[in-house]
Design a protein around this motif. Structure first.
Motif, PDB file in Angstrom:
ATOM      1  N   GLY A  34      29.275  73.300  38.551  1.00 26.19           N
ATOM      2  CA  GLY A  34      30.227  74.276  38.771  1.00 26.19           C
ATOM      3  C   GLY A  34      29.676  75.782  38.507  1.00 26.19           C
ATOM      4  O   GLY A  34      30.418  76.644  38.385  1.00 26.19           O
ATOM      5  N   LYS A  48      24.001  72.947  34.706  1.00 26.73           N
ATOM      6  CA  LYS A  48      25.482  72.335  34.428  1.00 26.73           C
ATOM      7  C   LYS A  48      26.266  72.290  35.681  1.00 26.73           C
ATOM      8  O   LYS A  48      25.868  73.395  36.674  1.00 26.73           O
ATOM      9  CB  LYS A  48      26.170  73.173  33.472  1.00 26.73           C
ATOM     10  CG  LYS A  48      26.001  73.149  32.090  1.00 26.73           C
ATOM     11  CD  LYS A  48      26.796  73.998  31.110  1.00 26.73           C
ATOM     12  CE  LYS A  48      26.182  73.897  29.896  1.00 26.73           C
ATOM     13  NZ  LYS A  48      27.068  74.889  28.907  1.00 26.73           N
ATOM     14  N   ASN A  73      35.096  85.678  36.312  1.00 24.92           N
ATOM     15  CA  ASN A  73      33.768  84.766  36.014  1.00 24.92           C
ATOM     16  C   ASN A  73      33.244  84.999  34.792  1.00 24.92           C
ATOM     17  O   ASN A  73      33.651  86.067  34.016  1.00 24.92           O
ATOM     18  CB  ASN A  73      32.641  85.293  37.103  1.00 24.92           C
ATOM     19  CG  ASN A  73      33.134  85.070  38.570  1.00 24.92           C
ATOM     20  OD1 ASN A  73      33.374  83.927  38.893  1.00 24.92           O
ATOM     21  ND2 ASN A  73      32.783  85.930  39.464  1.00 24.92           N
ATOM     22  N   ILE A  74      32.852  84.140  34.165  1.00 27.41           N
ATOM     23  CA  ILE A  74      32.061  84.213  32.815  1.00 27.41           C
ATOM     24  C   ILE A  74      30.688  83.642  33.080  1.00 27.41           C
ATOM     25  O   ILE A  74      30.428  83.083  34.195  1.00 27.41           O
ATOM     26  CB  ILE A  74      32.760  83.258  31.798  1.00 27.41           C
ATOM     27  CG1 ILE A  74      32.842  81.827  32.444  1.00 27.41           C
ATOM     28  CG2 ILE A  74      34.092  83.523  31.544  1.00 27.41           C
ATOM     29  CD1 ILE A  74      33.280  80.782  31.257  1.00 27.41           C
ATOM     30  N   GLN A 122      26.901  82.191  37.054  1.00 31.14           N
ATOM     31  CA  GLN A 122      28.438  82.268  36.738  1.00 31.14           C
ATOM     32  C   GLN A 122      29.210  81.225  37.081  1.00 31.14           C
ATOM     33  O   GLN A 122      28.898  80.538  37.964  1.00 31.14           O
ATOM     34  CB  GLN A 122      28.634  83.741  37.590  1.00 31.14           C
ATOM     35  CG  GLN A 122      28.706  83.440  38.891  1.00 31.14           C
ATOM     36  CD  GLN A 122      28.767  84.832  39.854  1.00 31.14           C
ATOM     37  OE1 GLN A 122      28.505  85.739  39.361  1.00 31.14           O
ATOM     38  NE2 GLN A 122      29.327  84.573  40.972  1.00 31.14           N
ATOM     39  N   SER A 123      30.346  81.075  36.476  1.00 30.42           N
ATOM     40  CA  SER A 123      31.502  80.146  37.011  1.00 30.42           C
ATOM     41  C   SER A 123      32.859  80.693  36.558  1.00 30.42           C
ATOM     42  O   SER A 123      32.954  81.779  35.985  1.00 30.42           O
ATOM     43  CB  SER A 123      31.520  78.948  35.690  1.00 30.42           C
ATOM     44  OG  SER A 123      31.597  79.256  34.397  1.00 30.42           O
ATOM     45  N   TYR A 124      33.595  80.141  37.536  1.00 27.32           N
ATOM     46  CA  TYR A 124      35.012  80.957  37.830  1.00 27.32           C
ATOM     47  C   TYR A 124      35.971  80.345  36.374  1.00 27.32           C
ATOM     48  O   TYR A 124      36.058  79.298  36.266  1.00 27.32           O
ATOM     49  CB  TYR A 124      35.389  80.815  39.178  1.00 27.32           C
ATOM     50  CG  TYR A 124      36.815  81.309  39.391  1.00 27.32           C
ATOM     51  CD1 TYR A 124      36.758  82.713  39.653  1.00 27.32           C
ATOM     52  CD2 TYR A 124      38.037  81.010  39.460  1.00 27.32           C
ATOM     53  CE1 TYR A 124      37.759  83.444  40.094  1.00 27.32           C
ATOM     54  CE2 TYR A 124      39.223  81.666  39.811  1.00 27.32           C
ATOM     55  CZ  TYR A 124      39.006  82.842  40.023  1.00 27.32           C
ATOM     56  OH  TYR A 124      40.146  83.663  40.490  1.00 27.32           O
ATOM     57  N   ASP A 125      36.587  80.966  35.954  1.00 26.53           N
ATOM     58  CA  ASP A 125      37.420  80.791  34.847  1.00 26.53           C
ATOM     59  C   ASP A 125      38.818  81.640  34.613  1.00 26.53           C
ATOM     60  O   ASP A 125      38.626  83.008  34.315  1.00 26.53           O
ATOM     61  CB  ASP A 125      36.819  80.690  33.488  1.00 26.53           C
ATOM     62  CG  ASP A 125      37.614  80.344  32.328  1.00 26.53           C
ATOM     63  OD1 ASP A 125      38.111  79.122  32.353  1.00 26.53           O
ATOM     64  OD2 ASP A 125      37.778  81.108  31.405  1.00 26.53           O
ATOM     65  N   GLU A 126      39.793  81.370  35.000  1.00 32.14           N
ATOM     66  CA  GLU A 126      41.205  82.104  34.793  1.00 32.14           C
ATOM     67  C   GLU A 126      41.090  83.257  35.701  1.00 32.14           C
ATOM     68  O   GLU A 126      40.725  84.377  34.915  1.00 32.14           O
ATOM     69  CB  GLU A 126      41.702  82.069  33.348  1.00 32.14           C
ATOM     70  CG  GLU A 126      42.045  80.855  32.772  1.00 32.14           C
ATOM     71  CD  GLU A 126      42.187  81.292  31.506  1.00 32.14           C
ATOM     72  OE1 GLU A 126      42.198  82.328  30.903  1.00 32.14           O
ATOM     73  OE2 GLU A 126      42.689  80.054  30.862  1.00 32.14           O
ATOM     74  N   ASN A 127      40.826  83.431  36.907  1.00 35.39           N
ATOM     75  CA  ASN A 127      40.834  84.695  37.831  1.00 35.39           C
ATOM     76  C   ASN A 127      39.620  85.750  37.568  1.00 35.39           C
ATOM     77  O   ASN A 127      39.702  86.707  37.901  1.00 35.39           O
ATOM     78  CB  ASN A 127      42.246  85.412  37.593  1.00 35.39           C
ATOM     79  CG  ASN A 127      43.455  84.545  37.880  1.00 35.39           C
ATOM     80  OD1 ASN A 127      43.371  83.839  38.790  1.00 35.39           O
ATOM     81  ND2 ASN A 127      44.472  84.631  36.799  1.00 35.39           N
ATOM     82  N   ARG A 144      34.243  89.369  30.809  1.00 35.60           N
ATOM     83  CA  ARG A 144      34.617  88.586  32.020  1.00 35.60           C
ATOM     84  C   ARG A 144      34.396  89.642  33.160  1.00 35.60           C
ATOM     85  O   ARG A 144      34.692  90.970  32.946  1.00 35.60           O
ATOM     86  CB  ARG A 144      36.064  88.249  32.005  1.00 35.60           C
ATOM     87  CG  ARG A 144      36.284  87.089  30.909  1.00 35.60           C
ATOM     88  CD  ARG A 144      37.873  87.025  30.595  1.00 35.60           C
ATOM     89  NE  ARG A 144      38.419  86.501  31.678  1.00 35.60           N
ATOM     90  CZ  ARG A 144      38.680  84.995  32.135  1.00 35.60           C
ATOM     91  NH1 ARG A 144      37.996  84.276  31.157  1.00 35.60           N
ATOM     92  NH2 ARG A 144      39.164  84.747  33.159  1.00 35.60           N
ATOM     93  N   GLU A 170      23.812  85.856  27.007  1.00 37.31           N
ATOM     94  CA  GLU A 170      25.295  85.627  27.349  1.00 37.31           C
ATOM     95  C   GLU A 170      25.948  87.063  27.874  1.00 37.31           C
ATOM     96  O   GLU A 170      25.546  87.952  27.472  1.00 37.31           O
ATOM     97  CB  GLU A 170      25.925  85.072  26.352  1.00 37.31           C
ATOM     98  CG  GLU A 170      27.861  84.978  26.780  1.00 37.31           C
ATOM     99  CD  GLU A 170      28.461  84.540  25.587  1.00 37.31           C
ATOM    100  OE1 GLU A 170      29.701  84.111  25.445  1.00 37.31           O
ATOM    101  OE2 GLU A 170      28.018  84.373  24.351  1.00 37.31           O
TER     102      GLU A 170
END
Length: 200
Positions: free
Chosen positions: A19, A17, A44-45, A37-42, A70, A66
């Motif tokens: 990003g 994917k 990583n997930i 990892q991807s950055y999401d709302e301050n 976070r 998974e």
């Protein structure tokens, strides 16, 4: 690196994917363990992917698990058929996190067997016999008993003078990268040398 003066590209793995970036990486036997990892709302997930690298020119994904919390940083280390994920989440100068234990004895079906929350978070891990040594930033170094990976527990602790960010074990000596403390003049950062069994 058969020719150290002219290293060349041997193989490549592309993320499925857009990003996605790379976090921690470990290699054991015919497998590579990679934090995606991807950055999401301050924060990583992400997940830990397992790649079959028996053919280095053609690495292939075979399994993943998974990461259920976070994180700001994530590293992975392998010992005795288990992957140990060091996770840290920092906000407004305060950090927390955990050491997660993943059973990777079947690389196609990795699964989490335990999770241990650690004050200060977990930035790195190394191993000595039945113990995991965990760098925990401002909280110092935790010694975690992993004789039963399904039930890890804190066995000891050392509050280092600085910020413990990385560590390695060689024989009986633990080497800790301790930014802001240590034995360098001026306290600008240093290397701590610890003994797991100081009685020896």
């Amino acid at each position: 690196v058969s020719n150290p003066e002219r290293p060349g590209l041997l193989g490549r793995y592309y993320f499925a994917k857009p990003g996605i970036s790379t976090g921690g990486l470990a290699v054991s036997g015919a497998y590579a363990y990679l934090i995606e990892q991807s950055y999401d709302e301050n924060a990583n997930i992400g997940q830990m992917a397992i790649l079959d690298i028996s053919d280095p020119a053609n690495p292939q994904p075979v399994g993943s698990v998974e990461i259920t919390e976070r994180f700001s940083s994530a590293r992975v280390a392998i010992a005795e058929g288990h992957a140990y994920l060091s996770l840290s989440l920092c906000s407004n100068g305060a950090c927390s996190g955990s050491l997660k234990v993943i059973d990777v004895s079947d690389p196609v079906k990795p699964h989490q067997v335990s999770s241990l929350s650690l004050p200060g978070g977990a930035l790195d891990a190394a191993f000595s016999d039945q113990y995991a040594l965990v760098a925990a930033g401002q909280a110092g170094v935790w010694v975690v008993n992993i004789s039963n990976p399904a039930q890890p527990y804190p066995a000891g602790y050392l509050d280092t003078p600085g910020y413990a960010s990385r560590l390695m074990v060689a024989g009986e000596v633990i080497y800790v990268a301790d930014g802001g403390g240590g034995y360098l003049a001026g306290g600008g950062g240093g290397l701590l040398l610890l003994r797991l069994n100081p009685a020896k």
